[in-house]
Scaffold this active site. Structure first.
Site, PDB file in Angstrom:
ATOM      1  N   LYS A 189     -43.212 -46.409   6.218  1.00  0.00           N
ATOM      2  CA  LYS A 189     -41.510 -46.500   5.758  1.00  0.00           C
ATOM      3  C   LYS A 189     -41.786 -45.155   4.825  1.00  0.00           C
ATOM      4  O   LYS A 189     -42.492 -43.919   4.632  1.00  0.00           O
ATOM      5  CB  LYS A 189     -41.592 -47.083   4.256  1.00  0.00           C
ATOM      6  CG  LYS A 189     -40.140 -47.150   3.442  1.00  0.00           C
ATOM      7  CD  LYS A 189     -39.508 -48.337   2.102  1.00  0.00           C
ATOM      8  CE  LYS A 189     -40.095 -48.424   1.201  1.00  0.00           C
ATOM      9  NZ  LYS A 189     -39.750 -47.217   0.554  1.00  0.00           N
TER      10      LYS A 189
ATOM     11  N   THR B  24     -36.021 -53.682  -8.048  1.00  0.00           N
ATOM     12  CA  THR B  24     -36.787 -54.276  -8.241  1.00  0.00           C
ATOM     13  C   THR B  24     -37.540 -53.458  -9.145  1.00  0.00           C
ATOM     14  O   THR B  24     -37.943 -54.161 -10.350  1.00  0.00           O
ATOM     15  CB  THR B  24     -38.032 -54.722  -7.259  1.00  0.00           C
ATOM     16  OG1 THR B  24     -38.990 -53.235  -6.807  1.00  0.00           O
ATOM     17  CG2 THR B  24     -37.879 -55.197  -6.603  1.00  0.00           C
TER      18      THR B  24
ATOM     19  N   ARG C  45     -48.172 -48.111  -3.640  1.00  0.00           N
ATOM     20  CA  ARG C  45     -49.435 -47.669  -4.406  1.00  0.00           C
ATOM     21  C   ARG C  45     -50.244 -49.220  -4.364  1.00  0.00           C
ATOM     22  O   ARG C  45     -51.793 -48.148  -4.677  1.00  0.00           O
ATOM     23  CB  ARG C  45     -48.745 -47.100  -5.647  1.00  0.00           C
ATOM     24  CG  ARG C  45     -48.005 -45.818  -6.008  1.00  0.00           C
ATOM     25  CD  ARG C  45     -47.023 -45.964  -7.046  1.00  0.00           C
ATOM     26  NE  ARG C  45     -46.338 -46.994  -6.971  1.00  0.00           N
ATOM     27  CZ  ARG C  45     -45.256 -47.412  -8.106  1.00  0.00           C
ATOM     28  NH1 ARG C  45     -45.199 -46.192  -9.183  1.00  0.00           N
ATOM     29  NH2 ARG C  45     -44.179 -47.959  -7.986  1.00  0.00           N
TER      30      ARG C  45
ATOM     31  N   ASP D  55     -36.120 -45.239   3.905  1.00  0.00           N
ATOM     32  CA  ASP D  55     -35.060 -45.860   3.264  1.00  0.00           C
ATOM     33  C   ASP D  55     -34.594 -44.979   2.478  1.00  0.00           C
ATOM     34  O   ASP D  55     -34.853 -44.069   1.714  1.00  0.00           O
ATOM     35  CB  ASP D  55     -36.460 -46.057   2.243  1.00  0.00           C
ATOM     36  CG  ASP D  55     -36.109 -47.045   0.862  1.00  0.00           C
ATOM     37  OD1 ASP D  55     -35.357 -47.582   0.638  1.00  0.00           O
ATOM     38  OD2 ASP D  55     -37.371 -46.907   0.534  1.00  0.00           O
TER      39      ASP D  55
ATOM     40  N   LYS E 259     -31.316 -45.735   0.826  1.00  0.00           N
ATOM     41  CA  LYS E 259     -30.873 -46.530  -0.141  1.00  0.00           C
ATOM     42  C   LYS E 259     -29.415 -45.126   0.091  1.00  0.00           C
ATOM     43  O   LYS E 259     -29.106 -44.978  -1.009  1.00  0.00           O
ATOM     44  CB  LYS E 259     -31.359 -46.540  -1.831  1.00  0.00           C
ATOM     45  CG  LYS E 259     -33.081 -47.073  -1.039  1.00  0.00           C
ATOM     46  CD  LYS E 259     -33.109 -47.514  -2.341  1.00  0.00           C
ATOM     47  CE  LYS E 259     -34.545 -48.546  -2.802  1.00  0.00           C
ATOM     48  NZ  LYS E 259     -35.909 -47.827  -2.178  1.00  0.00           N
TER      49      LYS E 259
ATOM     50  N   ASP F  25     -22.114 -44.455  -1.216  1.00  0.00           N
ATOM     51  CA  ASP F  25     -21.352 -43.280  -1.455  1.00  0.00           C
ATOM     52  C   ASP F  25     -19.599 -44.230  -1.020  1.00  0.00           C
ATOM     53  O   ASP F  25     -19.995 -45.130  -0.729  1.00  0.00           O
ATOM     54  CB  ASP F  25     -21.693 -41.793  -0.661  1.00  0.00           C
ATOM     55  CG  ASP F  25     -21.124 -41.233  -1.720  1.00  0.00           C
ATOM     56  OD1 ASP F  25     -19.862 -40.928  -2.097  1.00  0.00           O
ATOM     57  OD2 ASP F  25     -21.599 -40.304  -1.729  1.00  0.00           O
TER      58      ASP F  25
HETATM   59  O1  C5P Z   1     -45.487 -47.983  -4.582  1.00  0.00           O
HETATM   60  P1  C5P Z   1     -45.580 -49.819  -4.808  1.00  0.00           P
HETATM   61  O2  C5P Z   1     -45.314 -50.198  -3.791  1.00  0.00           O
HETATM   62  O3  C5P Z   1     -44.374 -49.441  -5.899  1.00  0.00           O
HETATM   63  O4  C5P Z   1     -43.739 -49.323  -3.678  1.00  0.00           O
HETATM   64  C1  C5P Z   1     -43.001 -49.673  -3.552  1.00  0.00           C
HETATM   65  C2  C5P Z   1     -41.467 -49.173  -2.424  1.00  0.00           C
HETATM   66  O5  C5P Z   1     -40.784 -49.703  -2.258  1.00  0.00           O
HETATM   67  C3  C5P Z   1     -40.947 -47.610  -3.049  1.00  0.00           C
HETATM   68  O6  C5P Z   1     -40.748 -46.642  -1.970  1.00  0.00           O
HETATM   69  C4  C5P Z   1     -40.023 -48.041  -3.357  1.00  0.00           C
HETATM   70  O7  C5P Z   1     -38.479 -46.802  -3.486  1.00  0.00           O
HETATM   71  C5  C5P Z   1     -39.700 -48.805  -2.497  1.00  0.00           C
HETATM   72  N1  C5P Z   1     -38.439 -49.801  -2.451  1.00  0.00           N
HETATM   73  C6  C5P Z   1     -38.300 -50.669  -3.592  1.00  0.00           C
HETATM   74  N2  C5P Z   1     -37.436 -51.255  -4.535  1.00  0.00           N
HETATM   75  C7  C5P Z   1     -36.693 -51.426  -4.160  1.00  0.00           C
HETATM   76  C8  C5P Z   1     -36.453 -50.630  -2.312  1.00  0.00           C
HETATM   77  C9  C5P Z   1     -37.898 -50.633  -1.984  1.00  0.00           C
HETATM   78  O8  C5P Z   1     -39.364 -50.309  -5.123  1.00  0.00           O
HETATM   79  N3  C5P Z   1     -35.762 -52.259  -4.325  1.00  0.00           N
END
Ligand code: C5P
Length: 248
Positions: free
Chosen positions: A44, A130, A221, A71, A73, A76
């Site tokens: 991603k 989330t 992460r 990604d 998102k 607009d």
């Molecule tokens: O590091 P972590 O596992 O929290 O990363 C989650 C990834 O998913 C990030 O790149 C974040 O931008 C993406 N994401 C998210 N929640 C969403 C959509 C995408 O955390 N609803």
């Protein structure tokens, strides 16, 4: 004939992993892509890397053989989003996304602009981030539970012809029952048992997310910031494998 490793990338546990390459520089993103691509079927690219390095980064990451989820998102007015979806599709990304909160007309415009045929990218909609829990929602002009809001937005996305949604692990039961088994669910907020949540609020373990019907787990992460990222990815793949085959 698939190349060695290709079959598991397309159908095995690796196909269920989307690794978030949340780095600022092309070098860091591409180094991570090369390191993890054989074991993560999806990679991603998010806002930080895309804004810093631009659309050509998609081809650099796709050259590893992984499918790229761009990604951005998008959120607009319909015309602007449609044109941006069309530009995102032209990068060669295999999946792109918009915010379902952009509304029906925007979602239909995005669907119309995403192209047709087998080579078009999957188009999915973010339901509710989330990072937003009930407490965060109390600051916003919305009513209802996070699960209820996510379910409604997922139904809207499905009705507009999108391929699936981004949702929290805790939204999966409601979305699966409302949208059926073939609607794609891409699930961030994944944390290993006892893992650090950070800015994520509505989280779940890999095992729980797969058991609740997640198709693709988005993980950043917990792998990329782990003391041993390769071991963290291996543990994630093992957990997915055992959740897919509970009788093993
Ligand atoms: O590091 P972590 O596992 O929290 O990363 C989650 C990834 O998913 C990030 O790149 C974040 O931008 C993406 N994401 C998210 N929640 C969403 C959509 C995408 O955390 N609803």
């Amino acid at each position: 004939m698939m190349a060695p490793g290709e079959e598991s990338r397309r159908t095995g546990s690796a196909a269920r992993v989307c690794l978030a390459l949340d780095f600022a520089s092309r070098k860091d993103v591409v180094d991570a892509a090369r390191r993890f691509a054989p074991r993560a079927g999806w990679l991603k690219i998010g806002l930080e890397a895309f804004i810093s390095e631009g659309p050509s980064l998609v081809a650099d990451v796709a050259a590893t053989g992984a499918r790229v989820f761009l990604d951005l998102k998008l959120h607009d007015i319909p015309n602007t989003v449609a044109r941006a979806v069309s530009a995102a599709a032209a990068t060669g990304a295999a999946m792109v996304n918009v915010h379902a909160l952009g509304g029906r007309e925007m979602l239909l415009a995005a669907r119309g602009a995403g192209g047709a045929g087998a080579n078009r990218p999957l188009l999915i909609a973010v339901t509710l981030l989330t990072s937003l829990d009930s407490r965060a929602l109390s600051d916003l002009p919305v009513s209802g539970t996070p699960e209820g809001i996510a379910r409604r937005l997922a139904v809207l996305a499905r009705d507009c012809g999108l391929d699936g949604v981004v949702c929290s692990p805790s939204d999966l039961p409601a979305i699966r029952s409302a949208c059926g088994p073939s609607f794609l669910t891409v699930v961030p907020g994944i944390r290993p048992e006892g893992g650090v949540s950070g800015d994520q609020k509505r989280t779940g373990t890999p095992r729980a997310a797969i058991a609740a019907g997640a198709d693709i787990l988005v993980v950043g992460r917990p792998v990329t910031a782990a003391a041993d990222p390769d071991a963290a990815l291996a543990a994630l793949l093992d957990e997915i494998e055992s959740a897919r085959m509970p009788s093993r």
